[in-house]
Design an enzyme around this catalytic site. Structure first.
Site, PDB file in Angstrom:
ATOM      1  N   ASP A 267      -7.881  10.466  -1.493  1.00 33.52           N
ATOM      2  CA  ASP A 267      -7.976  10.032  -2.986  1.00 33.52           C
ATOM      3  C   ASP A 267      -9.055   9.465  -3.120  1.00 33.52           C
ATOM      4  O   ASP A 267      -9.642   8.849  -2.299  1.00 33.52           O
ATOM      5  CB  ASP A 267      -6.611   9.148  -3.342  1.00 33.52           C
ATOM      6  CG  ASP A 267      -5.432  10.006  -3.532  1.00 33.52           C
ATOM      7  OD1 ASP A 267      -5.470  11.176  -3.244  1.00 33.52           O
ATOM      8  OD2 ASP A 267      -4.259   9.380  -3.893  1.00 33.52           O
TER       9      ASP A 267
ATOM     10  N   ASP B 195       1.437   9.236   0.605  1.00 34.42           N
ATOM     11  CA  ASP B 195       0.839   9.210  -0.619  1.00 34.42           C
ATOM     12  C   ASP B 195      -0.252  10.437  -0.664  1.00 34.42           C
ATOM     13  O   ASP B 195       0.292  11.495  -0.057  1.00 34.42           O
ATOM     14  CB  ASP B 195       0.105   8.013  -1.258  1.00 34.42           C
ATOM     15  CG  ASP B 195      -0.052   8.092  -2.659  1.00 34.42           C
ATOM     16  OD1 ASP B 195       0.519   8.886  -3.473  1.00 34.42           O
ATOM     17  OD2 ASP B 195      -0.790   7.154  -3.281  1.00 34.42           O
TER      18      ASP B 195
ATOM     19  N   ASP C 121       0.665  -1.261  -0.037  1.00 30.53           N
ATOM     20  CA  ASP C 121       0.136  -0.069   0.010  1.00 30.53           C
ATOM     21  C   ASP C 121       0.835   1.228  -0.082  1.00 30.53           C
ATOM     22  O   ASP C 121       2.106   1.307   0.721  1.00 30.53           O
ATOM     23  CB  ASP C 121      -0.898  -0.024   0.995  1.00 30.53           C
ATOM     24  CG  ASP C 121      -1.796   1.106   0.970  1.00 30.53           C
ATOM     25  OD1 ASP C 121      -2.982   0.929   0.420  1.00 30.53           O
ATOM     26  OD2 ASP C 121      -1.707   2.124   1.803  1.00 30.53           O
TER      27      ASP C 121
ATOM     28  N   ARG D  15      -2.641  20.255  -5.280  1.00 30.71           N
ATOM     29  CA  ARG D  15      -3.937  19.346  -5.375  1.00 30.71           C
ATOM     30  C   ARG D  15      -4.905  19.442  -4.302  1.00 30.71           C
ATOM     31  O   ARG D  15      -5.136  18.664  -3.407  1.00 30.71           O
ATOM     32  CB  ARG D  15      -3.195  17.815  -5.357  1.00 30.71           C
ATOM     33  CG  ARG D  15      -2.197  17.412  -6.428  1.00 30.71           C
ATOM     34  CD  ARG D  15      -2.185  16.020  -6.530  1.00 30.71           C
ATOM     35  NE  ARG D  15      -1.295  15.816  -7.372  1.00 30.71           N
ATOM     36  CZ  ARG D  15      -0.903  14.541  -7.897  1.00 30.71           C
ATOM     37  NH1 ARG D  15      -1.197  13.336  -7.228  1.00 30.71           N
ATOM     38  NH2 ARG D  15      -0.117  14.267  -8.886  1.00 30.71           N
TER      39      ARG D  15
END
Ligand SMILES: *[C@@H]1O[C@H](CO)[C@@H](O)[C@H](O)[C@H]1NC(C)=O
Length: 397
Positions: free
Chosen positions: A220, A216, A191, A272
């Protein structure tokens, strides 16, 4: 008489000075009014918080919160009508046969469960936490930290509510066998370490989460996920904050609908917030006080409606533009067709938003599930309690 007048003048100057100072304070990107320190009467002023936070008995019927979501995640019911499950054990030692009392044991059960915590705790997840359908993870009234391990994964599930958690320092974890549900053991690859990842899932509400530092993304949503609301969250210390749609060739993401409301995008964020592909994204009354590369980006014909947000550009950097289009995938003629609208936004310190596409789109579409924006001048107050709350049982939160 003369000295009396001087005194009055001094007083007036003083009052003006105080007013100016207060004015600067409310506009200051470095907001000093965190929810932990606030001791005054209940100030739930935004349309979601108003639904439950001022009720001193919020704890007696926690499931009332299931009706508080607005925006595209409005029908996310979480574990409503199911029993309560109380997390008593912060360990995560066995990911194949999780121990009753752990968070992992709760989230893999079949059927609705409203998951709460017996006490404040820190949970270090050994592997990603696979949350199944009809679950609420309700950290209200406790300090629940998910840190130094894997994050939360909502995969091929619906009706999930996650509320009042502190998620930080999420790291990549190796693959291997993992209990994905009550009756299924999956062999999974490693992951990457998203704080919350939503994969092929719908009807999701994420509210009052404080998030920072993940390997990450912080949140998301990919692979055909839709009907999602992310509200009242506080994001800090992260490079790539949110990715909605991971692939320019994945057309199924055209049905993606996500609402971002009353969130605070705070210190040390880079880009983002979010980065969008294909779908329809409604960003309403969020406070953007920090970005370095850009705040809102996209490609693949993403539709972005920004209403009543505050964008405060950085003093030191040249990157004052809020918006960013992935130019490598689209020519100017192409991206000028994507509908990106800024309406009633407060652009401060030289911030700019480059609109494109059909500027009259809002007049043509169904407004169902579009949260009515409030004036951007109210964003500071609407987002003042973003992040995990410090609620006490028996008191308004
Ligand atoms: C999302 O919500 C809309 C109603 O707002 C509904 O028509 C649609 O079927 C939902 N999509 C999914 C995948 O649940």
């Amino acid at each position: 008489m003369e000295s009396y007048r001087t005194k009055i003048n001094v007083l007036i100057v003083l009052i003006l000075f105080v007013l100016a100072a207060v004015g600067t304070a409310t506009n200051s990107p470095r907001r000093k009014l965190g929810n932990k320190r606030y001791k005054g009467p209940c100030m739930a002023v935004n349309s979601i918080d108003k639904c439950w936070r001022c009720d001193p008995n919020w704890e007696k019927d926690r499931q009332k919160m299931a009706h508080c979501a607005l925006g595209f995640g409005i029908i996310a019911m979480g574990g409503k009508s199911g029993p309560y499950y109380i997390v008593t054990d912060n360990s995560d030692d066995d990911v194949i046969d999780p121990k009753p009392g752990t968070l992992r044991y709760g989230v893999i059960q079949k059927g609705p469960l409203w998951i709460i915590f017996a006490k404040s705790m820190r949970i270090k997840l050994r592997r990603e936490l696979i949350v199944s359908s009809h679950k609420t993870i309700d950290g209200r009234g406790r300090y629940v930290h998910i840190t130094n391990g894997a994050g939360i994964k909502i995969q091929c599930a619906s009706n999930v509510i996650i509320s009042n958690l502190r998620i930080k320092n999420i790291v990549p974890t190796p693959g291997g066998l993992l209990r994905e549900s009550d009756d299924h053991l999956g062999l999974r690859s490693g992951d990457e370490g998203d704080a919350i990842s939503i994969f092929n899932s719908h009807d999701i509400w994420i509210d009052h989460i404080s998030m920072s530092h993940a390997a990450d993304g912080l949140i998301d949503a990919v692979a055909g996920s839709t009907n999602i609301t992310i509200s009242n969250c506080h994001f800090t210390d992260h490079e790539k904050v949110m990715l909605f749609g991971a692939n320019d060739h994945y057309e199924a993401d055209k049905d993606m609908k996500i609402t971002l409301a009353y969130n605070h995008f705070g210190k040390r964020l880079d880009q983002r917030m979010p980065r969008c592909r294909f779908g329809f994204f409604h960003l309403v009354n969020n406070d953007y006080t920090h970005w370095e590369r850009y705040a809102i980006g996209g490609s693949s014909r993403a539709t972005i409606i920004s209403q009543g947000n505050r964008f405060i550009a950085n003093d030191k950097l040249l990157m004052k533009e809020v918006t960013y289009r992935e130019k490598s995938t689209a020519s100017v003629e192409e991206w000028m067709k994507w509908t990106w609208i800024s309406q009633g936004d407060d652009l401060e310190n030289g911030a700019t938003f480059t609109p494109s596409g059909d500027q009259n789109l809002l007049e043509k579409i169904d407004h169902l599930n579009l949260i009515q924006p409030e004036p951007s001048s109210k964003v500071g107050i609407l987002t003042r309690f973003s992040g995990a709350l410090a609620c006490k049982v028996g008191r308004p939160c």
